[in-house]
Every structure is written in C-alpha cells, then in structure tokens.
Design a protein around this motif. Sequence first.
Motif, PDB file in Angstrom:
ATOM      1  N   ALA A 119       4.793 -14.598  23.548  1.00  0.00           N
ATOM      2  CA  ALA A 119       3.983 -14.612  22.554  1.00  0.00           C
ATOM      3  C   ALA A 119       3.803 -15.170  21.409  1.00  0.00           C
ATOM      4  O   ALA A 119       3.818 -15.571  20.579  1.00  0.00           O
ATOM      5  CB  ALA A 119       4.336 -12.910  21.804  1.00  0.00           C
ATOM      6  N   LYS A 120       5.540 -16.159  21.378  1.00  0.00           N
ATOM      7  CA  LYS A 120       5.785 -17.418  20.074  1.00  0.00           C
ATOM      8  C   LYS A 120       5.517 -18.456  20.821  1.00  0.00           C
ATOM      9  O   LYS A 120       5.497 -19.655  20.043  1.00  0.00           O
ATOM     10  CB  LYS A 120       6.943 -16.855  19.666  1.00  0.00           C
ATOM     11  N   CYS A 121       5.494 -18.920  22.132  1.00  0.00           N
ATOM     12  CA  CYS A 121       5.746 -20.527  22.489  1.00  0.00           C
ATOM     13  C   CYS A 121       4.322 -20.935  23.417  1.00  0.00           C
ATOM     14  O   CYS A 121       4.371 -19.690  24.391  1.00  0.00           O
ATOM     15  CB  CYS A 121       6.799 -20.833  23.276  1.00  0.00           C
ATOM     16  N   ALA A 122       3.645 -21.774  22.965  1.00  0.00           N
ATOM     17  CA  ALA A 122       2.871 -22.233  23.977  1.00  0.00           C
ATOM     18  C   ALA A 122       2.819 -22.829  25.134  1.00  0.00           C
ATOM     19  O   ALA A 122       2.362 -23.223  26.267  1.00  0.00           O
ATOM     20  CB  ALA A 122       1.185 -22.185  23.237  1.00  0.00           C
ATOM     21  N   ASP A 123       4.028 -23.934  25.023  1.00  0.00           N
ATOM     22  CA  ASP A 123       4.223 -25.343  25.703  1.00  0.00           C
ATOM     23  C   ASP A 123       4.982 -25.271  25.486  1.00  0.00           C
ATOM     24  O   ASP A 123       6.217 -25.277  23.678  1.00  0.00           O
ATOM     25  CB  ASP A 123       3.116 -26.189  25.724  1.00  0.00           C
ATOM     26  N   LEU A 124       6.382 -25.959  26.580  1.00  0.00           N
ATOM     27  CA  LEU A 124       7.268 -26.273  26.079  1.00  0.00           C
ATOM     28  C   LEU A 124       7.600 -27.795  27.255  1.00  0.00           C
ATOM     29  O   LEU A 124       6.714 -28.296  28.162  1.00  0.00           O
ATOM     30  CB  LEU A 124       8.612 -25.080  27.017  1.00  0.00           C
ATOM     31  N   ARG A 125       7.580 -29.527  26.213  1.00  0.00           N
ATOM     32  CA  ARG A 125       7.550 -29.894  27.085  1.00  0.00           C
ATOM     33  C   ARG A 125       8.186 -31.215  26.358  1.00  0.00           C
ATOM     34  O   ARG A 125       8.823 -31.263  25.497  1.00  0.00           O
ATOM     35  CB  ARG A 125       6.073 -31.073  26.337  1.00  0.00           C
ATOM     36  N   TRP A 126       9.105 -32.135  27.578  1.00  0.00           N
ATOM     37  CA  TRP A 126      10.254 -33.588  27.022  1.00  0.00           C
ATOM     38  C   TRP A 126       8.781 -34.786  26.594  1.00  0.00           C
ATOM     39  O   TRP A 126       7.855 -34.679  26.876  1.00  0.00           O
ATOM     40  CB  TRP A 126      10.399 -33.947  28.635  1.00  0.00           C
ATOM     41  N   PHE A 127       9.431 -34.749  25.519  1.00  0.00           N
ATOM     42  CA  PHE A 127       8.869 -35.985  24.536  1.00  0.00           C
ATOM     43  C   PHE A 127       9.512 -37.253  24.297  1.00  0.00           C
ATOM     44  O   PHE A 127      11.018 -36.590  23.834  1.00  0.00           O
ATOM     45  CB  PHE A 127       8.067 -36.049  23.044  1.00  0.00           C
ATOM     46  N   ALA A 128       9.863 -38.713  24.987  1.00  0.00           N
ATOM     47  CA  ALA A 128      10.815 -39.065  24.117  1.00  0.00           C
ATOM     48  C   ALA A 128      10.600 -39.831  22.675  1.00  0.00           C
ATOM     49  O   ALA A 128       9.523 -39.360  21.881  1.00  0.00           O
ATOM     50  CB  ALA A 128      10.171 -41.297  24.642  1.00  0.00           C
ATOM     51  N   LEU A 129      12.325 -39.728  22.306  1.00  0.00           N
ATOM     52  CA  LEU A 129      12.209 -39.378  20.417  1.00  0.00           C
ATOM     53  C   LEU A 129      11.203 -40.597  19.592  1.00  0.00           C
ATOM     54  O   LEU A 129      11.543 -39.812  18.212  1.00  0.00           O
ATOM     55  CB  LEU A 129      13.860 -39.824  20.593  1.00  0.00           C
ATOM     56  N   ASP A 130      10.425 -41.799  20.722  1.00  0.00           N
ATOM     57  CA  ASP A 130      10.350 -42.340  19.849  1.00  0.00           C
ATOM     58  C   ASP A 130       8.522 -42.506  20.086  1.00  0.00           C
ATOM     59  O   ASP A 130       7.908 -43.323  19.310  1.00  0.00           O
ATOM     60  CB  ASP A 130      10.642 -43.906  19.964  1.00  0.00           C
TER      61      ASP A 130
END
Length: 160
Positions: A119-130
């Motif tokens: 209910a509070k989070c629509a997605d969870l994903r890894w991203f490069a810091l840059d």
Amino acid sequence: MTIRDPSTGAERFVIVPASYVFFLRETGSSTEVLLQLRRGTGYMDEHWAAAAAGHVERGETAEQAARREAEEEVDVTDVDLLFLTAMQRTAHDLPIDERVDFFFAARSWTGEPRIVETAKCADLRWFALDALPDPVVPHEKVVLEALRSGRVPPLTHFGF
C-alpha cells in the motif's frame, strides 16, 4: 512545532529522528542502489526513495530502527550497516519541521529484498548510482550524490 517542558514551562522545539538504509551492490564497473517508488504515503509519493526508512521509535537506536525498517519494508535481516552521515534537516511544509536523519549503507544482508508494504510502495528496483531515476526524494538525493562521489561528510544539512 514546539512543546512545553513540564519541569520548566519553557517551550522547546521537537526533532523527529529517522533512519535510512541504502542497499548497495556491485555489478561490473558500477555500484547500484535499491530504491522504492513511494505511493499512498501522503509524503513524496511518486518519488524514488531508500528501500528502507522510517522513524526511530522511543527507546530504539538509529541502527535498531534501520534494521527494523529493513525487515518491515523489504523483508531482509542480518543487515550489516555502515554509517554514512547524519543530516540536520528542516522542512517548512511539515507539521514538525525539524528533523535529524541517520543514513546507512548496507552491502550484506540475509534474504532477497521484496516489497512488503504494497500500500506504500509501487516498485522496488536497482539503479546505478550514476543513473538515478527521476524524481528522487530531494534530501535523500543529496546523500546519494555524495555517495556516488565517494565523499560523504559525517554531517549534512538540507533546507536551511
């Protein structure tokens, strides 16, 4: 926001503490961070944010709060925390506008991160810091940019 000190009657402002965990992993030549897309929280919805974060509860250390939030929000335990920075922050648009945030990095934990609070989070994903997504919660982006540069000061400020 202020409260009245019962022993002196003097007004004192209230500081709200919170802990944040940036989960990091190495992939080839880059470092990636796990971010959640906030939704349904009433604060910074549709912004990317630390995968685990929340208020420090009474009687709890910042580290205990970080580990609790990691388990509650992404279902991981045994989080090996590395302190990054404390941020003194003011947010004039909130009822309690004085904040202190404790930021941690984690490169080791038990379990596979997953969305627990749907209910509070629509997605969870890894991203490069840059290559961070847009938008990122502004005060968190300050720490992520410092982390990317390799120079995270022990004390940071936001909103002053």
